[in-house]
Motif scaffolding. Structure first.
Motif, mmCIF file in Angstrom:
data_model
loop_
_atom_site.group_PDB
_atom_site.id
_atom_site.type_symbol
_atom_site.label_atom_id
_atom_site.label_comp_id
_atom_site.label_asym_id
_atom_site.label_seq_id
_atom_site.Cartn_x
_atom_site.Cartn_y
_atom_site.Cartn_z
ATOM 1 N N GLY A 170 -2.159 -10.184 10.946
ATOM 2 C CA GLY A 170 -2.144 -11.514 9.648
ATOM 3 C C GLY A 170 -3.358 -12.085 9.435
ATOM 4 O O GLY A 170 -3.814 -12.337 8.167
ATOM 5 N N GLU A 171 -4.237 -12.110 10.545
ATOM 6 C CA GLU A 171 -5.448 -12.878 10.026
ATOM 7 C C GLU A 171 -6.504 -11.799 9.275
ATOM 8 O O GLU A 171 -7.129 -12.251 8.619
ATOM 9 N N GLY A 172 -6.270 -10.532 9.779
ATOM 10 C CA GLY A 172 -7.012 -9.621 9.018
ATOM 11 C C GLY A 172 -6.697 -9.718 7.776
ATOM 12 O O GLY A 172 -7.788 -9.450 6.776
ATOM 13 N N ARG A 173 -5.660 -9.783 7.106
ATOM 14 C CA ARG A 173 -5.051 -9.673 5.758
ATOM 15 C C ARG A 173 -5.715 -11.152 5.089
ATOM 16 O O ARG A 173 -6.103 -10.928 3.785
ATOM 17 N N VAL A 186 -13.639 -3.312 -4.103
ATOM 18 C CA VAL A 186 -13.127 -2.433 -2.984
ATOM 19 C C VAL A 186 -13.889 -2.456 -1.814
ATOM 20 O O VAL A 186 -13.437 -2.789 -0.543
ATOM 21 N N VAL A 187 -15.220 -2.151 -1.898
ATOM 22 C CA VAL A 187 -15.914 -2.076 -0.802
ATOM 23 C C VAL A 187 -16.144 -3.450 -0.048
ATOM 24 O O VAL A 187 -16.570 -3.351 1.027
ATOM 25 N N LEU A 205 -8.954 -3.563 2.859
ATOM 26 C CA LEU A 205 -8.773 -2.174 2.143
ATOM 27 C C LEU A 205 -9.449 -1.166 3.313
ATOM 28 O O LEU A 205 -9.244 -0.167 3.457
ATOM 29 N N MET A 206 -10.924 -1.685 3.545
ATOM 30 C CA MET A 206 -11.687 -0.740 4.460
ATOM 31 C C MET A 206 -10.967 -0.727 5.786
ATOM 32 O O MET A 206 -11.333 0.528 6.249
ATOM 33 N N ALA A 207 -10.480 -1.647 6.407
ATOM 34 C CA ALA A 207 -9.992 -1.427 7.530
ATOM 35 C C ALA A 207 -8.598 -0.509 7.251
ATOM 36 O O ALA A 207 -8.464 0.447 8.283
ATOM 37 N N ARG A 208 -7.715 -0.659 6.469
ATOM 38 C CA ARG A 208 -6.788 0.198 6.443
ATOM 39 C C ARG A 208 -7.328 1.987 6.129
ATOM 40 O O ARG A 208 -6.725 2.741 6.668
ATOM 41 N N HIS A 209 -8.566 1.934 5.542
ATOM 42 C CA HIS A 209 -9.001 3.355 5.208
ATOM 43 C C HIS A 209 -9.201 3.795 6.784
ATOM 44 O O HIS A 209 -8.900 4.880 6.942
#
Lengths: 377, 159
Positions: A5-8, A351-352, A357-361
């Protein structure tokens, strides 16, 4: 889960001044690059315009049951047939009117110089300081000394255009492949994008496509409106070849500023050649002025104006930068190119700089690594 | 040699798209146009498809595998739905581009078809008939979901 949750909640930084500097720098670099490949860039641009114009027609044929290849081929054959018929219809008129191009240029130049001389002498008559400065005589003297050089300049330019024209035949060839394989290319690009940024990247591709389509379709609409307005006006004041002149001026207007001036000059030169009415040239100037006003304040906003969604200051500055960096090519290409680089740059920036998004990648890559090495012990 | 100008037969891929509830009303010609607008993506088990609150640009249709739809409230994750082959999710993105209302993760290896809002909006402009057929299926789906929610709320009250 708490950490997820914090990451988002970490927000993307978006496009800051650094991204904007990169956008402007890349646009200039691309312009320099494109100037070197002009023989390919111009046919590719024309092919892109053809693609956007013919795409709805091709979709109709696919909808009727034709394969994509068949629809692209039919549409292109139809277009080439139409152009050939139009060429056959126009050729006699062109050869009759422009048979002796050198004599025609000299005639129009003489007419233009006579008009300038007449206008300056009229101004001298109305305003004493100009008469004291002998403005008309000075200008006439300067222009007569340049007269021989002007035709010397025009001839190589005309020859250069003639030698360069065959590369334009590439346009329908490229347009056919754009029509046939455009969607396949889009899918090919999409497949190379990781899942984590897929949705945003495809959105970007659609935006680029939308920007280019809106710009080029807008440009075509603007050309038609300009042609109709100028042709109607020129026909009203009885200038010969009104439709052809209107069309040439509308096409020249694709080049910001320079094209408009050239178009205006052309109309005035043709109008001065008409012996019946000495006021014809002044009427033509007034008409051209009205057409430009209509173009800038009415036609442009409803056609290409909104397509690029750029700040007017950036638009004007970049036109000057484009002209300085790559001449006429830069003037013509800078706006659509900036529109595309702007969309790509802003999206890549968002994006970058998006930590989620980077964590999900990274997470997806880790899952892939684990799955690939599951049976390796 | 293959004749590119003949009418194309309905391919197995096209048949698969027609079997999806969202496109069930479309004719073969209409499906051919849709086919080129669809993207296919493969997901690994536990891979995130999208997050709650993320800007939505596309609807996802499950071709293979299962997808779990979850919501996190006060650090507690609850599964809202588990979807299988033929189901679709993220449909609100097609209508208004609002932020995603839940998380979506692949339960096992999944293959999804993705259909973008921009393509749908373009269809509305260029092929209104196709877009209206898709919109009708979408409305049916949302209506069904609302009825389910209303029934669930009633049952909760009776309890």
């Amino acid at each position: 889960m708490g950490s997820q949750g914090e990451g988002r909640e970490l927000e993307a930084e978006g496009s800051g001044p650094l991204v904007w500097c990169a956008i402007l720098g890349i646009t200039c670099l691309l312009l320099v690059f494109m100037q070197k490949l002009l023989w390919l860039v111009v046919p590719a641009l024309l092919a892109l315009i053809l693609y956007y114009l013919l795409f709805p027609l091709m979709n109709r044929l696919i909808f009727r049951g034709l394969s994509r290849e068949g629809a692209a081929g039919s549409v292109m054959l139809g277009f080439l047939l139409f152009m050939s018929l139009a060429g056959l219809w126009v050729t006699p008129w062109v050869t009759q009117r422009f048979g002796n191009i050198k004599a025609l240029v000299s005639r129009y130049m003489d007419g233009g110089l006579a008009l300038l001389d007449r206008s300056l002498r009229a101004l001298e008559g109305a305003w004493a300081p100009l008469a004291n400065a002998h403005l008309a005589d000075t200008v006439a003297q300067r222009l007569h000394s340049m007269d021989g050089h002007l035709t010397e300049y025009i001839e190589p330019v005309a020859m250069g255009i003639m030698a360069w024209a065959p590369s334009l035949l590439l346009a329908p060839f490229l347009a056919f492949f754009f029509l046939r394989d455009g969607q396949r290319f889009k899918h090919f690009i999409a497949e190379a994008v990781p899942n984590a940024i897929f949705e945003r990247s495809l959105f970007l591709l659609n935006e680029v496509d939308r920007t280019l389509r809106a710009y080029f379709i807008g440009l075509m609409k603007l050309t038609v409106l300009d042609t109709v307005t100028l042709a109607a006006g020129l026909a009203l004041i009885s200038v010969p070849g009104a439709l052809a002149l209107g069309f040439i001026c509308a096409v020249l207007a694709w080049i910001p500023y320079v094209g408009t001036v050239l178009g205006g000059l052309l109309v005035v030169l043709v109008a001065t050649d008409y012996p019946g009415d000495p006021m014809m040239a002044y009427w033509a100037i007034a008409l051209f002025g009205i057409a430009r006003m209509l173009d800038d304040f009415v036609y442009m906003p409803i056609t290409v104006g909104k397509s690029l969604q750029m700040h007017p200051l950036i638009t004007v500055l970049m036109i000057f930068v484009g002209g300085a960096v790559a001449g006429i090519t830069g003037l013509m290409l800078v706006l659509p190119l900036l529109g595309v680089v702007m969309v790509v740059g802003k999206t890549v920036g968002s994006v970058v700089t998006d930590p989620r998004l980077m964590a999900r990648h990274r997470h997806a890559r880790e899952l892939c690594r684990v799955a690939a090495s599951a049976d390796l012990g | 040699m293959r004749n590119p100008f003949r009418r194309e037969p309905v391919s197995p891929h096209l048949d698969r798209i027609r079997s999806l509830s969202l496109f069930t009303d479309l004719s073969p010609g209409e499906l051919r146009l849709i086919e080129h607008l669809m993207h296919e993506r493969a997901y690994l088990p536990r891979e995130v498809i999208f997050d709650e609150g993320e800007e939505g640009h596309a609807i996802y249709i499950i071709l293979e595998g299962e997808v779990s739809i979850t919501r996190t409230r006060n650090a507690v994750v609850s599964e809202v739905a588990r979807l299988g082959v033929g189901d679709f999710f993220g449909e609100l993105a097609l209508l208004d581009g609002a932020p995603r209302s839940a998380d979506a993760r692949a339960v096992d290896k999944a293959r999804l078809a993705v259909f973008f809002r921009d393509d749908f909006l373009e269809l509305l402009d260029t092929h209104g008939r196709i877009a209206s057929k898709i919109a009708r299926q979408l409305a049916r789906h949302i209506g069904g979901r609302m009825r389910e929610m209303a029934l669930a709320a009633n049952a909760h009250q009776h309890l």
